[in-house]
Design an enzyme around this catalytic site. Structure first.
Site, PDB file in Angstrom:
ATOM      1  N   TYR A   1       0.808  -1.216   0.000  1.00  0.00           N
ATOM      2  CA  TYR A   1       0.000   0.000   0.000  1.00  0.00           C
ATOM      3  C   TYR A   1       0.837   1.261   0.000  1.00  0.00           C
ATOM      4  O   TYR A   1       0.456   2.257  -0.615  1.00  0.00           O
ATOM      5  CB  TYR A   1      -0.971  -0.002   1.185  1.00  0.00           C
TER       6      TYR A   1
ATOM      7  N   ILE B   1     -10.424  17.609 -12.144  1.00  0.00           N
ATOM      8  CA  ILE B   1     -10.079  16.498 -11.262  1.00  0.00           C
ATOM      9  C   ILE B   1     -10.379  15.168 -11.954  1.00  0.00           C
ATOM     10  O   ILE B   1      -9.799  14.146 -11.598  1.00  0.00           O
ATOM     11  CB  ILE B   1     -10.749  16.606  -9.876  1.00  0.00           C
ATOM     12  N   GLU B   2     -11.219  15.176 -12.979  1.00  0.00           N
ATOM     13  CA  GLU B   2     -11.459  13.965 -13.768  1.00  0.00           C
ATOM     14  C   GLU B   2     -10.169  13.509 -14.453  1.00  0.00           C
ATOM     15  O   GLU B   2      -9.866  12.308 -14.483  1.00  0.00           O
ATOM     16  CB  GLU B   2     -12.537  14.218 -14.831  1.00  0.00           C
TER      17      GLU B   2
ATOM     18  N   LYS C   1     -12.501  17.452  -3.463  1.00  0.00           N
ATOM     19  CA  LYS C   1     -12.079  18.854  -3.464  1.00  0.00           C
ATOM     20  C   LYS C   1     -12.997  19.603  -2.499  1.00  0.00           C
ATOM     21  O   LYS C   1     -13.983  20.218  -2.899  1.00  0.00           O
ATOM     22  CB  LYS C   1     -12.149  19.433  -4.875  1.00  0.00           C
TER      23      LYS C   1
END
Length: 95
Positions: A27, A46-47, A73
Site C-alpha cells: 500500500y 479532477i477527472e 475537493k
C-alpha cells in the site's frame, strides 16, 4: 487541498495464506505511485487527475485488477453550502 481515496481490486488469496507482502500489493508503494501521478502536472479537471492516477496504478501493479479513484475537493470554488465535491473514476484491466 485535495484528498484521494483508492479502492483496489486484487486477488488476495495467496497473501491470506502466506502472510507475505510479496503476495499482495504494498500500500505504501501504491500511495507513492498515486501521489507521483497526481503531482506530476497541474490539472484543470479532477477527472483528468483521477484518470492519470488510475492509469499509473494499473501500469505499476500487475496484481491490481481494477482501481476506483475518488478525488475530493472540499474547498471547491462553488457558490453553495457543501461539505465536499469530488469525482470517482473506475478503470479495469481488459482481458
Amino acid at each position: 487541498p485535495f484528498t484521494i481515496d483508492l479502492y483496489l481490486e486484487i486477488d488476495l488469496s495467496a497473501a491470506a495464506v502466506s502472510d507475505k507482502v510479496v503476495d499482495t500489493v504494498s500500500y505504501d508503494k501504491v500511495v507513492d505511485c498515486a501521489t507521483e501521478a497526481f503531482c506530476a502536472q497541474r490539472y484543470r479537471l479532477i477527472e483528468a487527475a483521477a484518470g492519470r492516477v488510475a492509469d499509473a496504478v494499473l501500469a505499476a501493479f500487475s496484481r491490481v485488477r481494477s482501481v476506483r479513484v475518488t478525488i475530493h475537493k472540499p474547498h471547491a470554488p462553488i457558490a453553495a453550502t457543501f461539505n465536499d465535491v469530488g469525482v470517482t473514476l473506475v478503470r479495469s484491466r481488459h482481458g
